[in-house]
Design an enzyme around this catalytic site. Structure first.
Site, short mmCIF file in Angstrom:
data_model
loop_
_atom_site.label_atom_id
_atom_site.label_comp_id
_atom_site.label_asym_id
_atom_site.label_seq_id
_atom_site.Cartn_x
_atom_site.Cartn_y
_atom_site.Cartn_z
N LYS A 49 0.08 4.29 -0.55
CA LYS A 49 -0.61 5.50 -0.07
C LYS A 49 -0.33 6.65 -1.05
O LYS A 49 -0.22 6.41 -2.25
CB LYS A 49 -0.18 5.80 1.37
CG LYS A 49 -0.27 4.51 2.22
CD LYS A 49 -0.13 4.64 3.66
CE LYS A 49 -0.27 3.25 4.28
NZ LYS A 49 -0.23 3.23 5.73
N HIS A 91 -9.53 0.64 3.96
CA HIS A 91 -8.29 0.86 4.72
C HIS A 91 -8.55 1.82 5.87
O HIS A 91 -9.37 2.73 5.77
CB HIS A 91 -7.20 1.41 3.79
CG HIS A 91 -5.87 1.45 4.47
ND1 HIS A 91 -5.47 2.53 5.22
CD2 HIS A 91 -4.88 0.53 4.55
CE1 HIS A 91 -4.26 2.27 5.72
NE2 HIS A 91 -3.89 1.06 5.33
N GLY A 147 1.79 2.39 10.55
CA GLY A 147 2.71 3.52 10.51
C GLY A 147 3.33 3.88 11.84
O GLY A 147 3.94 4.95 11.97
N GLU A 173 -7.01 4.33 6.94
CA GLU A 173 -6.87 5.77 6.67
C GLU A 173 -8.10 6.31 5.93
O GLU A 173 -8.48 7.47 6.10
CB GLU A 173 -5.57 6.03 5.89
CG GLU A 173 -4.37 5.94 6.81
CD GLU A 173 -3.14 5.33 6.16
OE1 GLU A 173 -3.03 5.31 4.93
OE2 GLU A 173 -2.26 4.86 6.92
N ASN A 229 0.87 -1.16 0.00
CA ASN A 229 0.00 0.00 0.00
C ASN A 229 0.91 1.22 0.00
O ASN A 229 1.49 1.55 1.03
CB ASN A 229 -0.90 -0.02 1.24
CG ASN A 229 -1.80 1.20 1.31
OD1 ASN A 229 -1.82 2.02 0.39
ND2 ASN A 229 -2.53 1.33 2.40
N GLU A 235 -5.78 -5.36 9.99
CA GLU A 235 -4.85 -4.26 10.20
C GLU A 235 -5.28 -3.46 11.42
O GLU A 235 -6.11 -2.55 11.30
CB GLU A 235 -4.82 -3.34 8.96
CG GLU A 235 -4.43 -4.08 7.69
CD GLU A 235 -3.93 -3.15 6.58
OE1 GLU A 235 -3.23 -3.66 5.71
OE2 GLU A 235 -4.22 -1.93 6.61
N SER A 285 2.86 -1.99 10.18
CA SER A 285 4.27 -2.01 10.61
C SER A 285 4.97 -3.33 10.32
O SER A 285 5.79 -3.79 11.13
CB SER A 285 4.39 -1.62 12.09
OG SER A 285 3.97 -0.29 12.29
P1 13P Z 1 2.70 0.49 7.44
O1 13P Z 1 3.38 -0.78 6.99
O2 13P Z 1 3.43 1.74 7.03
O3 13P Z 1 2.41 0.44 8.91
O4 13P Z 1 1.30 0.57 6.68
C1 13P Z 1 0.56 -0.61 6.55
C2 13P Z 1 -0.65 -0.41 5.74
O5 13P Z 1 -1.26 0.64 5.74
C3 13P Z 1 -1.10 -1.56 4.94
O6 13P Z 1 -2.31 -1.32 4.31
#
Ligand code: 13P
Length: 261
Positions: free
Chosen positions: A11, A95, A171, A97, A9, A165, A211
């Site tokens: 982003k 997701h 993050g 976010e 991902n 997740e 992470s």
């Molecule tokens: P990180 O690996 O940066 O924590 O993000 C994971 C994520 O958003 C997977 O969809």
């Protein structure tokens, strides 16, 4: 379940030039890896160009979001038929976010899932609890509600991946204890079996995201009920992603032997 599933991902990151350079190298390194299902979810803007670069390889290209309708006056949105027309094969849906910054709820996630399935886009649906929900002892009830509400449209022909997740792990560099990841995955698996039966449950793979790094991916991918992992920040760096992929494949090879070639 023999393939180790790895999704990314990206982003809101990278320019088109950076993206194309990354994918030229990625295809060379991981374009045809036995035992790996690699799904690259990237900004929708670059999917057409990247899908051309990945043609002939086993890498599948995906979006990070989808709109739950086909066409119309929805300024700035991108629908499943539009994504499919540029070679998008997969969509990340729900997701954390999207839930946090764009207020997406489980009902909307369910409609996005339905739209993806209708247009042959393979869904990866994200679920997971917030820190507050976990601290209040509500993790299982939140997961139960998400499974119940997001997946109402499923029929027995559908296939999808579910990404567990935990929102507080995204993050932050902090992940749950390994037994806690296994426990959450077992719970989601049991919920799926309870609602849809054991036979249908095999249509669904369970992935962990939040992470994930080359340092922890071997341990995570070795856990029972974990069929793969998602890389966010790490996937922006080809070296980090490659090391993560190697660890994920190694864990899978050790724990889920492949049949003879
Ligand atoms: P990180 O690996 O940066 O924590 O993000 C994971 C994520 O958003 C997977 O969809």
């Amino acid at each position: 379940m023999n393939n180790c599933i790895v999704f990314t991902n990206w982003k809101m990151n990278k320019t088109l030039t950076e993206t194309e350079e990354f994918f030229k190298k990625l295809v060379e390194l991981h374009g045809d890896r036995r035992g790996l299902e690699l799904i690259m979810c990237i900004p929708s803007l670059y999917i057409g160009s990247v899908a051309s670069l990945c043609r002939g390889s086993s890498i599948r290209v995906g979006s990070e979001n989808i709109y739950p309708g086909n066409w119309g006056a929805y300024t700035g949105e991108i629908s499943a038929p539009m994504l499919a027309s540029v070679g998008c094969e997969v969509a990340l849906i729900g997701h954390s976010e999207r839930r946090k910054y764009f207020h997406e709820d489980d009902e909307l996630v369910g409609r996005k899932l339905k739209s993806a399935l209708e247009h042959g886009i393979f869904p990866i649906v994200c679920i997971g609890e917030t820190r507050e929900e976990r601290d209040a002892g509500r993790m299982f009830s939140v997961l139960e509600r998400q499974v119940e509400t997001c997946f109402q449209c499923l029929t027995t022909e559908n296939r999808l991946h579910i990404a567990y997740e935990p929102r507080w792990a995204i993050g932050t560099g902090v992940i749950p204890e390994y037994p806690e990841i296994e426990e959450a995955h077992r719970f989601i698996r049991e919920e799926i079996v309870k609602r849809y039966g054991t036979a249908f449950s095999t249509n669904i793979s369970l992935l962990y995201g939040g992470s994930v790094s080359p340092e922890n991916s071997f341990a995570i991918c070795s856990l029972e009920h974990v069929d793969g992992v998602g890389y966010g920040g790490c996937s922006l760096d080809l070296d980090c992603l490659s090391r993560g992929i190697e660890e994920s494949i190694r864990a899978f090879r050790d724990n889920h032997p492949l049949p003879p070639a």
